[in-house]
Scaffold this motif. Structure first.
Motif, PDB file in Angstrom:
ATOM      1  N   GLN A 443      -7.641   0.968  -5.179  1.00 18.16           N
ATOM      2  CA  GLN A 443      -8.382   2.143  -4.747  1.00 18.16           C
ATOM      3  C   GLN A 443      -7.936   2.636  -3.382  1.00 18.16           C
ATOM      4  N   ALA A 444      -7.727   1.705  -2.432  1.00 12.94           N
ATOM      5  CA  ALA A 444      -7.427   2.134  -1.059  1.00 12.94           C
ATOM      6  C   ALA A 444      -6.681   1.031  -0.320  1.00 12.94           C
ATOM      7  N   PRO A 445      -5.772   1.381   0.592  1.00 12.58           N
ATOM      8  CA  PRO A 445      -5.027   0.373   1.358  1.00 12.58           C
ATOM      9  C   PRO A 445      -5.937  -0.528   2.186  1.00 12.58           C
ATOM     10  N   ALA A 446      -6.990   0.021   2.794  1.00 11.38           N
ATOM     11  CA  ALA A 446      -7.890  -0.802   3.595  1.00 11.38           C
ATOM     12  C   ALA A 446      -8.530  -1.886   2.749  1.00 11.38           C
ATOM     13  N   ALA A 447      -8.916  -1.529   1.515  1.00  9.23           N
ATOM     14  CA  ALA A 447      -9.515  -2.514   0.616  1.00  9.23           C
ATOM     15  C   ALA A 447      -8.490  -3.570   0.221  1.00  9.23           C
ATOM     16  N   ALA A 448      -7.234  -3.167   0.019  1.00 12.10           N
ATOM     17  CA  ALA A 448      -6.193  -4.127  -0.344  1.00 12.10           C
ATOM     18  C   ALA A 448      -5.977  -5.146   0.768  1.00 12.10           C
ATOM     19  N   ILE A 449      -6.002  -4.696   2.006  1.00 13.31           N
ATOM     20  CA  ILE A 449      -5.815  -5.629   3.122  1.00 13.31           C
ATOM     21  C   ILE A 449      -7.012  -6.564   3.253  1.00 13.31           C
ATOM     22  N   GLN A 450      -8.210  -6.084   2.941  1.00 13.45           N
ATOM     23  CA  GLN A 450      -9.390  -6.953   2.933  1.00 13.45           C
ATOM     24  C   GLN A 450      -9.259  -8.017   1.846  1.00 13.45           C
ATOM     25  N   VAL A 451      -8.802  -7.600   0.668  1.00  9.30           N
ATOM     26  CA  VAL A 451      -8.577  -8.556  -0.417  1.00  9.30           C
ATOM     27  C   VAL A 451      -7.539  -9.592  -0.008  1.00  9.30           C
ATOM     28  N   ALA A 452      -6.478  -9.160   0.672  1.00  5.82           N
ATOM     29  CA  ALA A 452      -5.419 -10.077   1.109  1.00  5.82           C
ATOM     30  C   ALA A 452      -5.971 -11.138   2.057  1.00  5.82           C
ATOM     31  N   GLY A 453      -6.975 -10.792   2.847  1.00  6.81           N
ATOM     32  CA  GLY A 453      -7.561 -11.750   3.774  1.00  6.81           C
ATOM     33  C   GLY A 453      -8.276 -12.894   3.084  1.00  6.81           C
ATOM     34  N   ARG A 454      -8.576 -12.737   1.793  1.00  5.53           N
ATOM     35  CA  ARG A 454      -9.278 -13.790   1.044  1.00  5.53           C
ATOM     36  C   ARG A 454      -8.332 -14.570   0.136  1.00  5.53           C
ATOM     37  N   LEU A 455      -7.037 -14.298   0.225  1.00  9.77           N
ATOM     38  CA  LEU A 455      -6.083 -14.942  -0.687  1.00  9.77           C
ATOM     39  C   LEU A 455      -5.373 -16.153  -0.094  1.00  9.77           C
ATOM     40  N   GLY A 456      -5.692 -16.494   1.137  1.00  5.41           N
ATOM     41  CA  GLY A 456      -5.054 -17.652   1.758  1.00  5.41           C
ATOM     42  C   GLY A 456      -3.568 -17.456   1.966  1.00  5.41           C
ATOM     43  N   PRO A 457      -2.726 -18.425   1.544  1.00  3.25           N
ATOM     44  CA  PRO A 457      -1.269 -18.325   1.770  1.00  3.25           C
ATOM     45  C   PRO A 457      -0.616 -17.127   1.075  1.00  3.25           C
ATOM     46  N   ASN A 458      -1.253 -16.635   0.009  1.00  3.09           N
ATOM     47  CA  ASN A 458      -0.681 -15.490  -0.712  1.00  3.09           C
ATOM     48  C   ASN A 458      -1.037 -14.147  -0.074  1.00  3.09           C
ATOM     49  N   GLY A 459      -1.917 -14.191   0.930  1.00  4.06           N
ATOM     50  CA  GLY A 459      -2.376 -12.956   1.554  1.00  4.06           C
ATOM     51  C   GLY A 459      -1.295 -12.147   2.232  1.00  4.06           C
ATOM     52  N   PRO A 460      -0.426 -12.761   3.065  1.00  2.48           N
ATOM     53  CA  PRO A 460       0.608 -11.975   3.758  1.00  2.48           C
ATOM     54  C   PRO A 460       1.517 -11.184   2.814  1.00  2.48           C
ATOM     55  N   ALA A 461       1.795 -11.742   1.645  1.00  6.95           N
ATOM     56  CA  ALA A 461       2.651 -11.013   0.699  1.00  6.95           C
ATOM     57  C   ALA A 461       1.973  -9.728   0.233  1.00  6.95           C
ATOM     58  N   LEU A 462       0.662  -9.813  -0.056  1.00  9.23           N
ATOM     59  CA  LEU A 462      -0.052  -8.614  -0.488  1.00  9.23           C
ATOM     60  C   LEU A 462      -0.163  -7.606   0.653  1.00  9.23           C
ATOM     61  N   VAL A 463      -0.336  -8.088   1.886  1.00 15.23           N
ATOM     62  CA  VAL A 463      -0.376  -7.174   3.027  1.00 15.23           C
ATOM     63  C   VAL A 463       0.930  -6.394   3.125  1.00 15.23           C
ATOM     64  N   HIS A 464       2.057  -7.110   2.999  1.00 18.82           N
ATOM     65  CA  HIS A 464       3.361  -6.441   3.072  1.00 18.82           C
ATOM     66  C   HIS A 464       3.522  -5.436   1.937  1.00 18.82           C
ATOM     67  N   GLN A 465       3.113  -5.824   0.733  1.00 19.00           N
ATOM     68  CA  GLN A 465       3.230  -4.917  -0.409  1.00 19.00           C
ATOM     69  C   GLN A 465       2.331  -3.683  -0.230  1.00 19.00           C
ATOM     70  N   THR A 466       1.153  -3.901   0.346  1.00 19.02           N
ATOM     71  CA  THR A 466       0.240  -2.783   0.595  1.00 19.02           C
ATOM     72  C   THR A 466       0.841  -1.807   1.593  1.00 19.02           C
ATOM     73  N   ARG A 467       1.405  -2.346   2.657  1.00 18.16           N
ATOM     74  CA  ARG A 467       2.002  -1.484   3.676  1.00 18.16           C
ATOM     75  C   ARG A 467       3.216  -0.738   3.128  1.00 18.16           C
ATOM     76  N   THR A 468       4.003  -1.392   2.290  1.00 23.09           N
ATOM     77  CA  THR A 468       5.148  -0.719   1.677  1.00 23.09           C
ATOM     78  C   THR A 468       4.690   0.409   0.756  1.00 23.09           C
ATOM     79  N   ALA A 469       3.646   0.124  -0.028  1.00 27.66           N
ATOM     80  CA  ALA A 469       3.102   1.156  -0.910  1.00 27.66           C
ATOM     81  C   ALA A 469       2.500   2.304  -0.093  1.00 27.66           C
ATOM     82  N   PHE A 470       1.869   1.955   1.032  1.00 28.72           N
ATOM     83  CA  PHE A 470       1.311   2.977   1.912  1.00 28.72           C
ATOM     84  C   PHE A 470       2.409   3.927   2.374  1.00 28.72           C
TER      85      PHE A 470
END
Length: 526
Positions: A443-470
């Protein structure tokens, strides 16, 4: 028409300062809450829909009431309507600071938008009524600079207040500045009006409110609620029907609120289209770029607001310089150059990536700001110079309505393009997430980064993917902004457009000599 009192040059400069302060209050009022919404939502327990209306209620009321407010100023006094608007704006701001209900704040923001609608046409029409012809273009240039930079100033001021105080402090500051503006208006601004102007076209006023308010409502709500949502459709369909009725009625009335035939005049039409497209691009840019600074670059709210100051730094001197350049090279040429320069700036910023430093960002914003400054001054002058002094309130209202409609369309069109680009590029990265988390992240990049914060070691990868998609979505959106400005360039260059929106110093004298010569020849022939 009642002639304004003769003012000294120093007094006219004070008038300019007073109305520009009032103008900045209105423009900043549209942006100042963007950085305060999270704190405000927590304090007032506001839902997402209520947060949206805290921002949109102001914008819809402002846009809907501009045309009748401008005509009221022409007939009953520009200083009177300006002062009434400032008082409404200041009182509602003071009450907003201490409200404890989201619903009450929404109502106050709508009233504040009504006050802003009384203020805004009065600022420009006072300038064009008070300043002599040789100073008018420069005064309008200063007004245009503040009209464009006021949004940035509002962001910076609100961000600074939130660093030290609670969200209501933004409204306290606004109320204090409104009190200063009211005092300055009473002591400095002269009374100007046209008491012989026709009565206000009440049916036309009602239809204009329904048309503009409905369209702005539908365009604003579409990206949030969906384009087939009942509220969105009601606004779009109702606004369109009211607009058709307004045009049809105005063509039959002897003295309408706004005569549609005015748009046959090339300067008037060109100025209106130029203002509309510039604010479409600029407000769409603001909507996305603040998110880029916070979500991709990791800036806090105040730092993000400070980071867009270069836009104002480029805009203010360019707006002032545009008046002199238009007198020398022709307003159309300067306007075309401004739109083309801004388009180039958007293309430049569209090439940013996740790893880009701030320096290319800085360069791009200065280019965009300079282009907007060069484009806004001749566009505004084209509109106000197309109507007589007696109708300067209406001319100002048309200019301001073009701004507000452009802003609404920009956030809707450019924002939707960004969202589509982001979702297309983030979707492949979400297949391993649980459905609720994947849906939120899409739905939104801000929500994706919040979700990434709950993923533990897998979180940074989602943050990078979110920023690239942004960045992919931002590239698509900024290119659309550049295309919109390019369309503006093409429109201004269409055959039949007058050589200059503002006459060059030599042209009036040349035409006077030719007219005198032709009259002499005609008399001799007789």
């Amino acid at each position: 028409m009642a002639a304004p009192p003769a003012l000294s040059r120093a007094h006219r400069q004070l008038v300019l300062a007073a109305v520009c302060l009032a103008l900045v209050l209105v423009v900043a009022g549209a942006t100042m809450l963007n950085v305060a919404l999270p704190d405000l939502a927590r304090s007032l327990h506001a839902t997402q829909s209520q947060q949206q209306w805290i921002v949109d209620g102001y914008a819809v009321a402002l846009a809907a009431l501009l045309l009748p407010a401008g005509v009221l100023g022409d007939r009953y006094g520009r200083r009177t309507t300006l002062l009434a608007g400032i008082i409404i704006f200041g009182v509602t701001a003071a009450l907003s600071a201490f409200t404890t209900s989201a619903a009450a704040l929404i109502g106050l923001r709508i009233l504040s938008g009504a006050g802003a609608a009384l203020i805004m046409p009065g600022t420009l029409s006072t300038i064009t009524s008070v300043f002599p012809d040789e100073e008018k273009a420069r005064a309008v240039a200063v007004w245009s600079g503040f009209a464009g930079a006021g949004g940035v100033l509002g962001l910076v001021a609100s961000g600074a207040m939130l660093q030290q105080f609670w969200w209501g402090s933004i409204f306290v500051l606004t109320a204090a500045l409104a009190a200063i503006a009211a005092a300055a208006t009473i002591m400095i601004v002269p009374a100007t009006s046209d008491p012989d102007s026709p009565k206000v076209d009440i049916p036309g006023s009602v239809l204009s409110v329904l048309a503009i308010g409905g369209l702005v409502l539908g365009i604003t709500e579409g990206p949030v609620r969906g384009w087939i949502n009942p509220l969105t459709l009601t606004g779009l369909i109702g606004g369109t029907v009211a607009l058709v009725a307004f045009i049809a009625g105005s063509l039959r009335v002897h003295q309408p609120l706004l005569d549609p035939r005015l748009f046959r005049e090339r300067r008037f039409a060109a100025g209106t289209v130029s203002v509309f497209l510039q604010f479409l691009a600029m407000m769409g840019f603001f909507y996305i770029f603040l998110q880029y600074l916070e979500l991709v670059r990791g800036y806090g709210t105040l730092r993000a607001a400070l980071a867009v100051i270069p836009l104002a730094v480029g805009m203010m001197p360019a707006s002032t310089a545009a008046a002199g350049l238009a007198g020398r090279f022709g307003g159309r040429n300067v306007g075309v150059a401004g739109l083309a320069l801004s388009a180039a700036g958007f293309v430049w910023l569209s090439q940013l990536n996740v790893a880009s430093s701030y320096w290319p960002v800085l360069f791009g914003m200065i280019i965009i700001g300079a282009g907007l400054g060069l484009g806004m001054t001749p566009a505004t002058n084209a509109i106000v110079d197309s109507l007589p002094i007696a109708k300067q309130g209406l001319a100002s209202a048309v200019n301001d309505t073009s701004r507000e409609l452009g802003a609404a369309f920009g956030i809707a069109i450019i924002g939707s393009a960004f969202t589509a680009g982001y979702r297309t590029h983030i979707a492949p990265s979400l297949h391993q997430l649980l459905a609720p988390a994947a849906s939120a992240a899409k739905q939104a990049p801000a929500a994706a980064i919040q979700v990434a914060g709950r993923l533990g070691p897998n979180g940074p990868a989602l943050v990078h993917q979110t920023r690239t998609a942004f960045m992919s979505g931002q590239q698509q959106a900024l290119l659309i902004a550049a295309v919109a400005l390019t369309i503006g360039v093409a429109f201004l260059l269409l055959p039949g457009t007058k050589p200059g929106w503002l006459p060059t110093p030599r042209r009036p004298a040349l035409w006077r000599h030719l007219a005198a010569l032709s009259s002499t020849i005609a008399l001799r022939d007789k």
